[in-house]
Design a protein around this motif. Structure first.
Motif, short mmCIF file in Angstrom:
data_model
loop_
_atom_site.label_atom_id
_atom_site.label_comp_id
_atom_site.label_asym_id
_atom_site.label_seq_id
_atom_site.Cartn_x
_atom_site.Cartn_y
_atom_site.Cartn_z
N VAL A 46 2.18 -3.24 -1.27
CA VAL A 46 2.56 -1.87 -1.57
C VAL A 46 2.23 -1.62 -3.04
N LYS A 82 -0.37 -0.27 1.31
CA LYS A 82 0.37 0.99 1.38
C LYS A 82 0.35 1.57 -0.03
N GLY A 106 1.45 4.71 9.68
CA GLY A 106 0.22 4.20 9.10
C GLY A 106 -0.59 3.40 10.09
N GLU A 111 -1.93 2.69 4.68
CA GLU A 111 -1.00 3.81 4.77
C GLU A 111 -1.02 4.49 3.41
#
Length: 129
Positions: A46, A82, A106, A111
């Protein structure tokens, strides 16, 4: 630049190592060496734009040379990246293969949340769901 160039001994050994070295106050290019990256330090990443003022770039050694590919069986939920909180992200010279849908929000590979930006050049998506 973090982890040196995309070739040689100074290149990043993992995506998480490279991300731990970035500065949020300037644009940063992360160079990733040729190879296949499949371990937990290269998956489910992320990247948040919170506090980030520059663009973040991920540059591999070439579309068929730098490959992110999990070793999980089909049906196991795993995502590559992400992007959140307005991050501006560029990637080039990599392949993402065999990722499986992570959530309703996603796809298997990426995503990108509202407000974040993704630019991909010379990137291959193969066998993803």
């Amino acid at each position: 630049a973090p982890c040196g160039s995309a070739t040689g001994a100074d290149a990043c050994a993992s995506l998480s190592l490279a991300l731990s070295q970035i500065s949020k106050n300037e644009s940063t290019t992360i160079s990733v060496a040729a190879g296949t990256y499949s371990g937990p330090d290269n998956l489910q990443t992320v990247i948040s734009g919170t506090g980030m003022t520059g663009k973040l770039s991920l540059v591999g050694a070439g579309i068929d040379a730098t490959i992110f590919k999990p070793t999980l069986t089909n049906g196991t939920s795993v995502r590559f990246l992400k992007l959140t909180n307005g991050v501006v992200f560029f990637m080039s010279g990599i392949t993402m293969s065999n990722f499986y849908k992570h959530s309703a929000n996603g796809g298997g590979v990426l995503e990108v949340e509202s407000g974040s930006q993704l630019t991909a050049h010379s990137v291959k998506f193969a066998n993803n769901e």
